[in-house]
Design a protein around this motif. Structure first.
Motif, PDB file in Angstrom:
ATOM      1  N   ALA A 241       0.836  -1.210   0.000  1.00  0.00           N
ATOM      2  CA  ALA A 241       0.000   0.000   0.000  1.00  0.00           C
ATOM      3  C   ALA A 241       0.868   1.256   0.000  1.00  0.00           C
ATOM      4  CB  ALA A 241      -0.933  -0.017   1.210  1.00  0.00           C
ATOM      5  N   TRP A 242       1.972   1.217   0.748  1.00  0.00           N
ATOM      6  CA  TRP A 242       2.870   2.388   0.799  1.00  0.00           C
ATOM      7  C   TRP A 242       3.484   2.652  -0.570  1.00  0.00           C
ATOM      8  CZ3 TRP A 242       7.808   3.928  -0.127  1.00  0.00           C
ATOM      9  CH2 TRP A 242       8.244   5.108   0.487  1.00  0.00           C
ATOM     10  N   LEU A 243       3.922   1.598  -1.235  1.00  0.00           N
ATOM     11  CA  LEU A 243       4.508   1.767  -2.564  1.00  0.00           C
ATOM     12  C   LEU A 243       3.488   2.360  -3.531  1.00  0.00           C
ATOM     13  CD1 LEU A 243       6.504  -1.584  -2.795  1.00  0.00           C
ATOM     14  CD2 LEU A 243       7.503   0.724  -2.741  1.00  0.00           C
ATOM     15  N   GLU A 244       2.266   1.839  -3.480  1.00  0.00           N
ATOM     16  CA  GLU A 244       1.225   2.367  -4.367  1.00  0.00           C
ATOM     17  C   GLU A 244       0.948   3.840  -4.067  1.00  0.00           C
ATOM     18  OE1 GLU A 244      -2.123  -0.327  -5.593  1.00  0.00           O
ATOM     19  OE2 GLU A 244      -1.471  -1.405  -3.800  1.00  0.00           O
ATOM     20  N   GLU A 245       0.885   4.173  -2.788  1.00  0.00           N
ATOM     21  CA  GLU A 245       0.643   5.573  -2.404  1.00  0.00           C
ATOM     22  C   GLU A 245       1.738   6.499  -2.907  1.00  0.00           C
ATOM     23  OE1 GLU A 245       0.400   5.420   1.811  1.00  0.00           O
ATOM     24  OE2 GLU A 245      -1.480   4.264   1.814  1.00  0.00           O
ATOM     25  N   HIS A 246       2.929   5.958  -3.075  1.00  0.00           N
ATOM     26  CA  HIS A 246       4.069   6.776  -3.515  1.00  0.00           C
ATOM     27  C   HIS A 246       4.359   6.617  -5.008  1.00  0.00           C
ATOM     28  CE1 HIS A 246       4.540   7.071   0.825  1.00  0.00           C
ATOM     29  NE2 HIS A 246       5.335   8.117   0.616  1.00  0.00           N
ATOM     30  N   GLY A 247       3.359   6.144  -5.730  1.00  0.00           N
ATOM     31  CA  GLY A 247       3.448   6.133  -7.185  1.00  0.00           C
ATOM     32  C   GLY A 247       4.371   5.102  -7.780  1.00  0.00           C
ATOM     33  N   VAL A 248       4.648   4.026  -7.027  1.00  0.00           N
ATOM     34  CA  VAL A 248       5.490   2.946  -7.557  1.00  0.00           C
ATOM     35  C   VAL A 248       4.570   1.892  -8.166  1.00  0.00           C
ATOM     36  CG1 VAL A 248       7.226   1.188  -7.047  1.00  0.00           C
ATOM     37  CG2 VAL A 248       7.254   3.375  -5.832  1.00  0.00           C
ATOM     38  N   ARG A 249       4.855   1.515  -9.413  1.00  0.00           N
ATOM     39  CA  ARG A 249       3.991   0.605 -10.147  1.00  0.00           C
ATOM     40  C   ARG A 249       4.428  -0.841  -9.967  1.00  0.00           C
ATOM     41  NH1 ARG A 249       4.246   2.950 -16.124  1.00  0.00           N
ATOM     42  NH2 ARG A 249       2.883   1.158 -16.508  1.00  0.00           N
ATOM     43  N   TYR A 250       3.444  -1.725 -10.106  1.00  0.00           N
ATOM     44  CA  TYR A 250       3.715  -3.156 -10.109  1.00  0.00           C
ATOM     45  C   TYR A 250       4.379  -3.588 -11.421  1.00  0.00           C
ATOM     46  CZ  TYR A 250       0.520  -3.926  -6.123  1.00  0.00           C
ATOM     47  OH  TYR A 250      -0.074  -3.914  -4.896  1.00  0.00           O
ATOM     48  N   TRP A 251       5.198  -4.618 -11.354  1.00  0.00           N
ATOM     49  CA  TRP A 251       5.585  -5.490 -12.459  1.00  0.00           C
ATOM     50  C   TRP A 251       6.508  -4.888 -13.512  1.00  0.00           C
ATOM     51  CZ3 TRP A 251       6.122 -10.370 -12.978  1.00  0.00           C
ATOM     52  CH2 TRP A 251       6.158 -10.991 -14.223  1.00  0.00           C
ATOM     53  N   MET A 252       6.148  -3.738 -14.096  1.00  0.00           N
ATOM     54  CA  MET A 252       6.911  -3.241 -15.230  1.00  0.00           C
ATOM     55  C   MET A 252       6.660  -1.744 -15.429  1.00  0.00           C
ATOM     56  SD  MET A 252       4.562  -4.760 -18.351  1.00  0.00           S
ATOM     57  CE  MET A 252       5.502  -3.918 -19.636  1.00  0.00           C
ATOM     58  N   GLY A 253       7.454  -1.156 -16.325  1.00  0.00           N
ATOM     59  CA  GLY A 253       7.256   0.237 -16.690  1.00  0.00           C
ATOM     60  C   GLY A 253       8.094   1.188 -15.851  1.00  0.00           C
ATOM     61  N   GLU A 254       7.990   2.459 -16.199  1.00  0.00           N
ATOM     62  CA  GLU A 254       8.729   3.482 -15.468  1.00  0.00           C
ATOM     63  C   GLU A 254       8.259   3.556 -14.026  1.00  0.00           C
ATOM     64  OE1 GLU A 254       8.581   7.244 -17.384  1.00  0.00           O
ATOM     65  OE2 GLU A 254       9.261   6.473 -19.319  1.00  0.00           O
ATOM     66  N   ARG A 255       9.185   3.877 -13.140  1.00  0.00           N
ATOM     67  CA  ARG A 255       8.901   4.019 -11.703  1.00  0.00           C
ATOM     68  C   ARG A 255       8.138   2.807 -11.174  1.00  0.00           C
ATOM     69  NH1 ARG A 255       9.421   7.993  -7.796  1.00  0.00           N
ATOM     70  NH2 ARG A 255       7.867   7.949  -6.159  1.00  0.00           N
ATOM     71  N   SER A 256       8.728   1.653 -11.423  1.00  0.00           N
ATOM     72  CA  SER A 256       8.123   0.400 -10.971  1.00  0.00           C
ATOM     73  C   SER A 256       9.124  -0.390 -10.139  1.00  0.00           C
ATOM     74  CB  SER A 256       7.693  -0.448 -12.175  1.00  0.00           C
ATOM     75  OG  SER A 256       8.837  -0.886 -12.900  1.00  0.00           O
ATOM     76  N   LEU A 257       8.613  -1.406  -9.455  1.00  0.00           N
ATOM     77  CA  LEU A 257       9.467  -2.453  -8.887  1.00  0.00           C
ATOM     78  C   LEU A 257       9.157  -3.718  -9.679  1.00  0.00           C
ATOM     79  CD1 LEU A 257       9.560  -2.002  -5.004  1.00  0.00           C
ATOM     80  CD2 LEU A 257      11.356  -1.537  -6.668  1.00  0.00           C
ATOM     81  N   PRO A 258       9.975  -4.039 -10.658  1.00  0.00           N
ATOM     82  CA  PRO A 258       9.688  -5.179 -11.522  1.00  0.00           C
ATOM     83  C   PRO A 258       9.572  -6.494 -10.748  1.00  0.00           C
ATOM     84  CG  PRO A 258      11.383  -3.796 -12.493  1.00  0.00           C
ATOM     85  CD  PRO A 258      11.176  -3.301 -11.094  1.00  0.00           C
ATOM     86  N   LEU A 259       8.733  -7.363 -11.277  1.00  0.00           N
ATOM     87  CA  LEU A 259       8.441  -8.695 -10.732  1.00  0.00           C
ATOM     88  C   LEU A 259       7.547  -8.646  -9.495  1.00  0.00           C
ATOM     89  CD1 LEU A 259      11.915 -10.501 -11.040  1.00  0.00           C
ATOM     90  CD2 LEU A 259      10.300  -9.858 -12.826  1.00  0.00           C
ATOM     91  N   TRP A 260       7.323  -7.462  -8.938  1.00  0.00           N
ATOM     92  CA  TRP A 260       6.408  -7.299  -7.801  1.00  0.00           C
ATOM     93  C   TRP A 260       4.988  -7.322  -8.336  1.00  0.00           C
ATOM     94  CZ3 TRP A 260       4.557  -1.878  -6.532  1.00  0.00           C
ATOM     95  CH2 TRP A 260       3.717  -1.866  -5.409  1.00  0.00           C
ATOM     96  N   LEU A 261       4.140  -8.155  -7.727  1.00  0.00           N
ATOM     97  CA  LEU A 261       2.761  -8.307  -8.170  1.00  0.00           C
ATOM     98  C   LEU A 261       1.800  -8.139  -7.004  1.00  0.00           C
ATOM     99  CD1 LEU A 261       3.151 -11.415 -10.490  1.00  0.00           C
ATOM    100  CD2 LEU A 261       2.342  -9.165 -11.223  1.00  0.00           C
ATOM    101  N   PRO A 262       0.555  -7.739  -7.287  1.00  0.00           N
ATOM    102  CA  PRO A 262      -0.435  -7.648  -6.221  1.00  0.00           C
ATOM    103  C   PRO A 262      -0.629  -8.993  -5.532  1.00  0.00           C
ATOM    104  CG  PRO A 262      -1.232  -6.560  -8.217  1.00  0.00           C
ATOM    105  CD  PRO A 262       0.017  -7.290  -8.590  1.00  0.00           C
ATOM    106  N   ALA A 263      -0.998  -8.931  -4.262  1.00  0.00           N
ATOM    107  CA  ALA A 263      -1.141 -10.156  -3.468  1.00  0.00           C
ATOM    108  C   ALA A 263      -2.246 -11.072  -3.988  1.00  0.00           C
ATOM    109  CB  ALA A 263      -1.414  -9.790  -2.010  1.00  0.00           C
TER     110      ALA A 263
END
Length: 330
Positions: A241-263
């Motif tokens: 939730a904190w990452l999402e609130e701070h504009g970090v995207r799932y999985w791919m793309g700019e400003r993301s944490l790759p390979l991270w997926l929703p629970a």
């Protein structure tokens, strides 16, 4: 001397399609690539310039192919290729995707999993649905069709920058911290691009195969990467939730944490791959793939602009903000 196998690769100048063309060439086939743009095809293959939106197959009239390989993710292009070339193809391999499945909750899903509704002309583009519609077109070829559904493809030269992000992040951090998703039931499942390319040099295979590597816990993958890189800094864990609130995207793309997926997507990276192995598919060791990716990241520059991940400055900014709120570190 036997008759040379005639192979048509629809593409052949890209990351995966170029490797497929090379493998067929190395197997002794006469390989023709059809591609637009100015990128070269592999040495020893024939390149026909053609735009799939504008009569790409005109130059191929009258020719017969023992094997056609297509990796397109535009269903219309695949339908048109099957219509234009299908009656002149002895066998057709279509590279689809794990993204065709309609649910990501089931762990251990195999090739019989429910598919998304196929894309229709005029729909907004949806990668998974386009692949489903493309598969439908290829299936009309019956026993001549072989459909391969890879998971996340990685390896040297990966244009998506996803798996390689973590090798780059560990390498550039040195003794500094890395921002990672919170520990939990997270997994990684990838296939090395060269294992996939080897598998796609087929001889009459039929049906559908999920082409994927083995399942590894996400943090185990990170620890393997850190060990190979020599990273000694902390892993700073951020809640979803904190990452999402701070504009970090799932999985791919700019400003993301790759390979991270929703629970709520536990099955996406935990698909069955025994069909692939039974069909002769190889899975090299994860450490070998990591070494190959790390060498490639260092050659391309770990601080370069990327298609996926965080810049180091963004990552440190987020870590500072998180630590101000009492972050977990390992």
């Amino acid at each position: 001397m036997g008759v040379m196998t005639q192979v048509l690769v629809l593409g052949g100048t890209g990351w995966l399609s170029g490797r497929i063309a090379e493998r067929w060439r190395d197997a002794g086939a006469r390989v023709t690539c059809v591609a637009r743009g100015d990128r070269p095809a592999p040495e020893g293959t024939v390149l026909v310039r053609g735009d799939r939106d504008q009569g790409a197959y005109d130059a191929l009239i009258g020719q017969h192919w023992d094997e056609v390989v297509d990796i397109s993710s535009t269903a219309r292009h695949v339908r048109e290729a099957v219509a234009a070339l299908g009656d002149r193809a002895g066998h057709w391999t279509y590279v689809s995707s794990m993204s065709v499945y309609d649910e990501d909750e089931t762990i251990g899903l195999d090739e019989t999993g429910r598919l998304l509704a196929p894309a229709q002309d005029g729909d907004e583009y949806d990668y998974g649905r386009e692949k489903v519609a493309a598969e439908q077109a290829v299936r009309t070829l019956g026993e001549r069709a072989f459909i391969v559904r890879p998971g996340l493809i990685t390896g040297p030269g990966d244009p998506s920058d996803r798996f390689g992000y973590w090798a780059a992040a560990a390498d550039r951090a040195g003794t500094g911290p890395i921002l990672v998703p919170e520990r939990g039931d997270r997994y990684v499942q990838v296939i090395d691009v060269d294992d996939l390319a080897d598998f796609l040099v087929v001889d009459g295979r039929q049906g559908v195969v999920n082409a994927n590597g083995d399942v590894h816990p996400f943090l185990d993958v990170l620890e393997r990467i850190r060990a190979l890189v020599g990273h000694t800094g902390e892993l700073v864990e951020a809640p979803d939730a904190w990452l999402e609130e701070h504009g970090v995207r799932y999985w791919m793309g700019e400003r993301s944490l790759p390979l991270w997926l929703p629970a709520d997507m536990p099955g996406f990276t935990r698909r069955r791959n025994d069909g692939y192995r039974a069909a002769g598919g190889a899975v090299r060791s994860l450490d070998e793939t990591i070494r190959r990716v790390l060498d490639d990241e260092r050659a391309r520059g770990v601080d370069r602009e990327r298609r996926a991940g965080l810049s180091r400055s963004d990552e440190l900014e987020l870590i500072d903000a998180l630590r101000g709120q009492g972050a977990h570190a390992r």
